[in-house]
Design an enzyme around this catalytic site. Structure first.
Site, PDB file in Angstrom:
ATOM      1  N   ASP A   8      81.313  16.201  71.205  1.00 32.14           N
ATOM      2  CA  ASP A   8      82.715  16.418  70.925  1.00 32.14           C
ATOM      3  C   ASP A   8      82.874  16.263  69.401  1.00 32.14           C
ATOM      4  O   ASP A   8      81.970  15.739  68.735  1.00 32.14           O
ATOM      5  CB  ASP A   8      83.522  15.356  71.687  1.00 32.14           C
ATOM      6  CG  ASP A   8      84.992  15.435  71.386  1.00 32.14           C
ATOM      7  OD1 ASP A   8      85.551  16.527  71.517  1.00 32.14           O
ATOM      8  OD2 ASP A   8      85.578  14.402  71.012  1.00 32.14           O
ATOM      9  N   ASP A  10      86.336  15.606  67.256  1.00 38.41           N
ATOM     10  CA  ASP A  10      87.287  14.574  66.841  1.00 38.41           C
ATOM     11  C   ASP A  10      87.001  13.275  67.597  1.00 38.41           C
ATOM     12  O   ASP A  10      87.030  13.247  68.825  1.00 38.41           O
ATOM     13  CB  ASP A  10      88.715  15.059  67.130  1.00 38.41           C
ATOM     14  CG  ASP A  10      89.768  14.037  66.775  1.00 38.41           C
ATOM     15  OD1 ASP A  10      89.513  13.192  65.903  1.00 38.41           O
ATOM     16  OD2 ASP A  10      90.858  14.086  67.382  1.00 38.41           O
ATOM     17  N   VAL A  46      93.001  16.552  73.804  1.00 40.76           N
ATOM     18  CA  VAL A  46      93.909  17.449  74.541  1.00 40.76           C
ATOM     19  C   VAL A  46      94.180  18.705  73.690  1.00 40.76           C
ATOM     20  O   VAL A  46      94.339  18.596  72.472  1.00 40.76           O
ATOM     21  CB  VAL A  46      95.232  16.697  74.848  1.00 40.76           C
ATOM     22  CG1 VAL A  46      96.278  17.618  75.433  1.00 40.76           C
ATOM     23  CG2 VAL A  46      94.969  15.515  75.770  1.00 40.76           C
ATOM     24  N   ARG A  48      95.905  22.061  71.867  1.00 41.28           N
ATOM     25  CA  ARG A  48      97.115  22.132  71.044  1.00 41.28           C
ATOM     26  C   ARG A  48      98.375  22.359  71.885  1.00 41.28           C
ATOM     27  O   ARG A  48      99.382  21.661  71.720  1.00 41.28           O
ATOM     28  CB  ARG A  48      96.960  23.263  70.014  1.00 41.28           C
ATOM     29  CG  ARG A  48      97.928  23.181  68.859  1.00 41.28           C
ATOM     30  CD  ARG A  48      97.707  24.365  67.918  1.00 41.28           C
ATOM     31  NE  ARG A  48      96.305  24.515  67.563  1.00 41.28           N
ATOM     32  CZ  ARG A  48      95.758  25.642  67.106  1.00 41.28           C
ATOM     33  NH1 ARG A  48      96.508  26.704  66.910  1.00 41.28           N
ATOM     34  NH2 ARG A  48      94.462  25.701  66.820  1.00 41.28           N
ATOM     35  N   SER A 115      88.985  21.798  69.887  1.00 37.10           N
ATOM     36  CA  SER A 115      89.664  22.326  68.703  1.00 37.10           C
ATOM     37  C   SER A 115      89.323  23.789  68.424  1.00 37.10           C
ATOM     38  O   SER A 115      88.185  24.213  68.563  1.00 37.10           O
ATOM     39  CB  SER A 115      89.299  21.496  67.480  1.00 37.10           C
ATOM     40  OG  SER A 115      89.899  22.058  66.334  1.00 37.10           O
ATOM     41  N   LYS A 116      90.354  24.535  67.985  1.00 33.32           N
ATOM     42  CA  LYS A 116      90.128  25.916  67.556  1.00 33.32           C
ATOM     43  C   LYS A 116      89.796  25.953  66.065  1.00 33.32           C
ATOM     44  O   LYS A 116      89.597  27.027  65.499  1.00 33.32           O
ATOM     45  CB  LYS A 116      91.367  26.760  67.861  1.00 33.32           C
ATOM     46  CG  LYS A 116      91.598  26.919  69.363  1.00 33.32           C
ATOM     47  CD  LYS A 116      92.703  27.888  69.687  1.00 33.32           C
ATOM     48  CE  LYS A 116      92.702  28.149  71.202  1.00 33.32           C
ATOM     49  NZ  LYS A 116      93.860  28.877  71.661  1.00 33.32           N
ATOM     50  N   ASN A 117      89.781  24.795  65.437  1.00 34.23           N
ATOM     51  CA  ASN A 117      89.488  24.698  63.998  1.00 34.23           C
ATOM     52  C   ASN A 117      88.144  24.038  63.734  1.00 34.23           C
ATOM     53  O   ASN A 117      87.898  23.563  62.624  1.00 34.23           O
ATOM     54  CB  ASN A 117      90.596  23.893  63.309  1.00 34.23           C
ATOM     55  CG  ASN A 117      91.951  24.556  63.448  1.00 34.23           C
ATOM     56  OD1 ASN A 117      92.145  25.690  63.002  1.00 34.23           O
ATOM     57  ND2 ASN A 117      92.889  23.877  64.088  1.00 34.23           N
ATOM     58  N   ASP A 169      84.763  10.948  73.214  1.00 29.94           N
ATOM     59  CA  ASP A 169      85.627   9.783  72.963  1.00 29.94           C
ATOM     60  C   ASP A 169      86.898   9.818  73.800  1.00 29.94           C
ATOM     61  O   ASP A 169      87.698   8.882  73.732  1.00 29.94           O
ATOM     62  CB  ASP A 169      86.036   9.713  71.484  1.00 29.94           C
ATOM     63  CG  ASP A 169      87.020  10.805  71.140  1.00 29.94           C
ATOM     64  OD1 ASP A 169      86.740  11.985  71.463  1.00 29.94           O
ATOM     65  OD2 ASP A 169      88.091  10.498  70.581  1.00 29.94           O
TER      66      ASP A 169
HETATM   67  P1  B16 Z   1      93.243  22.265  67.413  1.00 26.63           P
HETATM   68  P2  B16 Z   1      88.135  17.260  70.115  1.00 26.63           P
HETATM   69  C1  B16 Z   1      90.742  17.778  69.844  1.00 26.63           C
HETATM   70  O1  B16 Z   1      89.474  17.631  69.285  1.00 26.63           O
HETATM   71  C2  B16 Z   1      91.673  16.704  69.279  1.00 26.63           C
HETATM   72  O2  B16 Z   1      91.256  15.417  69.692  1.00 26.63           O
HETATM   73  C3  B16 Z   1      93.073  16.960  69.800  1.00 26.63           C
HETATM   74  O3  B16 Z   1      93.950  15.990  69.277  1.00 26.63           O
HETATM   75  C4  B16 Z   1      93.515  18.374  69.392  1.00 26.63           C
HETATM   76  O4  B16 Z   1      94.807  18.644  69.880  1.00 26.63           O
HETATM   77  C5  B16 Z   1      92.498  19.369  69.952  1.00 26.63           C
HETATM   78  O5  B16 Z   1      91.213  19.067  69.462  1.00 26.63           O
HETATM   79  C6  B16 Z   1      92.835  20.814  69.589  1.00 26.63           C
HETATM   80  O6  B16 Z   1      92.710  20.982  68.201  1.00 26.63           O
HETATM   81  O7  B16 Z   1      94.713  22.190  67.312  1.00 26.63           O
HETATM   82  O8  B16 Z   1      92.524  22.162  66.076  1.00 26.63           O
HETATM   83  O9  B16 Z   1      92.776  23.496  68.172  1.00 26.63           O
HETATM   84  O10 B16 Z   1      88.175  15.787  70.346  1.00 26.63           O
HETATM   85  O11 B16 Z   1      88.098  18.061  71.401  1.00 26.63           O
HETATM   86  O12 B16 Z   1      87.038  17.666  69.168  1.00 26.63           O
HETATM   87 MG    MG Z   2      87.426  13.864  70.833  1.00 26.93          MG
END
Ligand code: B16
Ligand code: MG
Length: 219
Positions: A8, A10, A46, A48, A115-117, A169
């Site tokens: 993972d 974040d 979770v 976006r 995350s999409k980023n 996490d």
């Molecule tokens: P994005 P992970 C997650 O990262 C974040 O923990 C969560 O807070 C966020 O909303 C999600 O990515 C989507 O991110 O807006 O950048 O697409 O823990 O799955 O790496």
């Molecule tokens: Mg995470």
């Protein structure tokens, strides 16, 4: 036998939660919404759109889906701008060392993030080189606790779930790993990731040595 690792992003590789918090807080302030660190905790792992629903429900706000998409996009613009401040100093302690060792030992490695980023974050960290496959919010449509993102990573690596260890996490992330038949390492407190096969308080403790000792018969 363990042949691969899926991480993972974040909360495991780096702590983008703080930047997500600041971006959601700015949007909430603009909207006159209540948003604090406790609510932010519920957004861990979770997606976006699921996140903005949680914030909307917390404020008992009634907003059409279309506008929610616009608001989530606004938050994302703030978040993406803030990613420029991430540098290779921003790995969570132990993460860079672990990724380096896995490369040296020849394991296959994939990212499995909501995350999409994620590509931008990995570029800022100079971490692209550690991953054979990047699985993220752009790779699958069903988010955690569905196992899809980890199944995608394993599939791309050419491995079966039981040949992979997932580092996560988030509560929903451990659920996803278990639903897919993966071995799961939880990073964080008992109440969040206590259902993993093994749990550590932080990445600094979740070394390859410790994980190999725990899954001894699989190495
Ligand atoms: P994005 P992970 C997650 O990262 C974040 O923990 C969560 O807070 C966020 O909303 C999600 O990515 C989507 O991110 O807006 O950048 O697409 O823990 O799955 O790496
Ligand atoms: Mg995470």
């Amino acid at each position: 036998m363990i042949k691969g690792f899926i991480f993972d992003l974040d909360g495991v590789i780096t702590d983008t939660a703080e930047l997500h918090f600041q971006a959601w807080k700015k949007l909430s302030d603009d909207m006159g919404w209540d948003f604090d660190r406790e609510v932010n905790e519920r957004l861990r792992g979770v997606s976006r759109m699921d996140s903005i629903h949680i914030i909307k429900d917390h404020n008992a706000a009634e907003i059409p889906e279309e506008q929610l998409v616009e608001l989530a996009t606004r938050k994302n613009d703030i978040y993406v701008n803030s990613l420029d401040q991430i540098t290779p100093k921003d790995y969570l302690p132990g993460a860079q060392e672990l990724l380096t060792l896995l490369r040296q030992e020849g394991f296959s490695v994939a990212l499995g993030s909501a995350s999409k980023n994620s590509t931008k974050v990995l570029q800022q960290l100079d971490a692209i080189k550690f991953f054979d496959i990047i699985g993220d919010g752009n790779s699958v449509s069903k988010s955690k606790p569905a196992p899809d993102i980890f199944l995608f990573g394993a599939g791309q690596l050419g491995l079966k779930p039981e040949e992979c260890i997932v580092y996560e996490d988030a509560e929903a992330g451990i659920d996803a790993a278990k639903a897919g038949g993966f071995h799961a390492v939880g990073i964080g407190p008992e109440e969040r990731v206590g259902h993993a096969d093994i749990r550590f308080d932080s990445m600094a403790e979740a070394t390859l040595f410790e994980v190999k000792s725990h899954f001894d018969e699989l190495f």
